[in-house]
Motif scaffolding. Sequence first.
Motif, mmCIF file in Angstrom:
data_model
loop_
_atom_site.group_PDB
_atom_site.id
_atom_site.type_symbol
_atom_site.label_atom_id
_atom_site.label_comp_id
_atom_site.label_asym_id
_atom_site.label_seq_id
_atom_site.Cartn_x
_atom_site.Cartn_y
_atom_site.Cartn_z
ATOM 1 N N ALA A 1 -11.058 -2.694 -12.814
ATOM 2 C CA ALA A 1 -11.991 -1.562 -13.068
ATOM 3 C C ALA A 1 -12.254 -0.788 -11.891
ATOM 4 N N ASP A 2 -12.111 -1.316 -10.728
ATOM 5 C CA ASP A 2 -11.920 -0.365 -9.400
ATOM 6 C C ASP A 2 -11.128 0.529 -9.252
ATOM 7 N N GLU A 3 -10.072 0.258 -9.496
ATOM 8 C CA GLU A 3 -8.732 0.957 -9.509
ATOM 9 C C GLU A 3 -8.612 2.072 -10.734
ATOM 10 N N LYS B 1 0.656 -1.232 -0.080
ATOM 11 C CA LYS B 1 0.064 0.009 -0.090
ATOM 12 C C LYS B 1 0.761 1.257 0.030
ATOM 13 N N GLU B 2 2.164 1.036 0.194
ATOM 14 C CA GLU B 2 3.103 2.228 0.176
ATOM 15 C C GLU B 2 3.039 2.670 -1.164
ATOM 16 N N ASN B 3 3.154 1.957 -2.275
ATOM 17 C CA ASN B 3 3.009 2.098 -3.512
ATOM 18 C C ASN B 3 1.761 2.899 -4.050
ATOM 19 N N TRP B 4 1.666 3.700 -5.184
ATOM 20 C CA TRP B 4 0.649 4.637 -5.909
ATOM 21 C C TRP B 4 -0.308 3.600 -6.152
ATOM 22 N N PHE B 5 -0.248 2.360 -6.642
ATOM 23 C CA PHE B 5 -0.945 1.306 -7.008
ATOM 24 C C PHE B 5 -0.450 0.124 -6.932
ATOM 25 N N VAL B 6 -0.839 -1.038 -6.398
ATOM 26 C CA VAL B 6 -0.602 -2.440 -6.734
ATOM 27 C C VAL B 6 -1.882 -2.984 -6.698
ATOM 28 N N VAL B 7 -2.323 -4.140 -7.869
ATOM 29 C CA VAL B 7 -3.054 -4.800 -7.775
ATOM 30 C C VAL B 7 -2.413 -6.339 -7.329
ATOM 31 N N LEU B 8 -2.840 -6.935 -6.388
ATOM 32 C CA LEU B 8 -2.057 -8.249 -5.803
ATOM 33 C C LEU B 8 -3.042 -9.163 -5.957
ATOM 34 N N VAL B 9 -2.743 -10.226 -6.828
ATOM 35 C CA VAL B 9 -3.622 -11.503 -6.959
ATOM 36 C C VAL B 9 -2.664 -12.734 -6.328
ATOM 37 N N ALA C 1 -4.536 -3.251 -16.899
ATOM 38 C CA ALA C 1 -3.962 -3.865 -15.792
ATOM 39 C C ALA C 1 -2.370 -3.695 -16.009
ATOM 40 N N GLN C 2 -1.905 -3.933 -17.259
ATOM 41 C CA GLN C 2 -0.541 -3.704 -17.453
ATOM 42 C C GLN C 2 -0.202 -2.438 -17.288
ATOM 43 N N GLU C 3 -1.132 -1.327 -17.709
ATOM 44 C CA GLU C 3 -0.727 -0.065 -17.383
ATOM 45 C C GLU C 3 -0.631 0.357 -15.844
ATOM 46 N N LEU C 4 -1.519 -0.417 -14.902
ATOM 47 C CA LEU C 4 -1.365 -0.165 -13.771
ATOM 48 C C LEU C 4 -0.394 -0.924 -12.836
ATOM 49 N N ASN C 5 0.395 -1.715 -13.674
ATOM 50 C CA ASN C 5 1.608 -2.653 -13.241
ATOM 51 C C ASN C 5 0.966 -3.656 -12.221
ATOM 52 N N VAL C 6 -0.008 -4.348 -12.642
ATOM 53 C CA VAL C 6 -0.601 -5.597 -12.071
ATOM 54 C C VAL C 6 0.665 -6.602 -11.579
ATOM 55 N N THR C 7 0.649 -7.190 -10.536
ATOM 56 C CA THR C 7 1.773 -8.031 -10.100
ATOM 57 C C THR C 7 0.981 -9.514 -9.621
ATOM 58 N N PHE C 8 1.661 -10.590 -9.939
ATOM 59 C CA PHE C 8 0.848 -11.849 -9.817
ATOM 60 C C PHE C 8 2.017 -12.618 -8.871
ATOM 61 N N LYS D 1 -18.429 0.728 -13.386
ATOM 62 C CA LYS D 1 -16.986 0.892 -13.545
ATOM 63 C C LYS D 1 -16.302 0.208 -14.774
ATOM 64 N N LEU D 2 -16.597 -1.006 -14.685
ATOM 65 C CA LEU D 2 -16.461 -1.572 -15.754
ATOM 66 C C LEU D 2 -16.830 -1.277 -17.334
ATOM 67 N N GLN D 3 -17.994 -0.931 -17.249
ATOM 68 C CA GLN D 3 -18.720 -0.197 -18.607
ATOM 69 C C GLN D 3 -18.105 1.167 -18.911
ATOM 70 N N THR D 4 -17.687 1.892 -17.941
ATOM 71 C CA THR D 4 -17.061 3.220 -18.069
ATOM 72 C C THR D 4 -15.502 2.869 -18.676
ATOM 73 N N LEU D 5 -14.916 1.875 -18.189
ATOM 74 C CA LEU D 5 -13.517 1.444 -18.701
ATOM 75 C C LEU D 5 -13.712 1.106 -19.971
#
Length: 331
Positions: free
Chosen positions: A86-88, A6-14, A307-314, A147-151
């Motif tokens: 979509a949420d992020e 959470k210290e990063n500006w955005f991370v989606v963690l799966v 997701a790639q633009e937002l730097n998703v990590t797996f 949100k998904l529709q907006t995206l």
Amino acid sequence: MIDKLKENWFVVLVAVLLFTACGYFVYDMNKDKLPGKKADGKDVVAELAGTNIFADDLYDDLYGAVDSESSLGTSMLYMYFERAVADEAVPMTSELKSQISAQVSGVRQNYQAYYGDQWETYLLQGLQASGYTSIDDLEAYFTHYLKLQTLKHENYDANLDSLFSKIHEEKKSRTVSHILVKMTDPDNPTEEEQKKMDDIDAALASGTDFAEVAKQYSDDSTASAGGALGYVDSDTSFVTAFKEAALSQEKGTVGDWVQTEYGRHKILVTETDKAALEADESIRESLYTAIDSYYPEMGAKIVWDKAQELNVTFSDPKIEEALKAYMNITE
């Protein structure tokens, strides 16, 4: 680990978290929205169409069927992945809040009016089919959906000219208006019905605007809008005779009377020009629907690119492989 992320500006963690050899995935922005209950002594991580999805089953699905596009675990994984992105990607605005509130209120009212005392049961079934677990999740459902529709629609708008070109060319895209004379027996108009048709023909022949004639004479619910039906193409779910006539006419022409099970129709093609259709905000939602239908995999590609633009990590490459296979991503 969550605090560090959470210290990063955005991370989606799966992540796959192991509990006594059982696993399930979460992402840090939405962890508190995942269901948390037990059944038969096992962790339930989701519910789909009334069926409990257990942590160990989900783990087995994810790791035992990576190449399977029909894997239940992979479909659930994609569901949460899609919502996370979509949420992020789409900020909550006052306009979006109003849309969510209106949708929630409208659905509740419609279910109550249609199902009476059983409305909550049927609404819950619908929510469970989308992976939710309670009536209170209705707001979350519309938050994710809108949100998904907006995206997706932001992407469609940015690429509308190229996306719509093939649709317009292949499917005879246009806008259409009509005037309906409703009949009990369309094969045998009554004297009154025939007179109405004659009056309509006379008004149109005299040069009276089609929309004004529709407002005065049409028996259809579109009369108040001048008979406007909006966007029509070869995929539109209209009665065959009506659609064939609408697609065969040139812009600005009023065809002969067309008979359907509802009565007799006069049809006006109001626009066929591609640029004009793209600029018409009143049919934009219909263009989105046409794009969804013509490019069925585009929604998933938009989610993946974002997701790639937002730097998703797996946490595990198998999860990434499963998602890419399910989404038909070949990069």
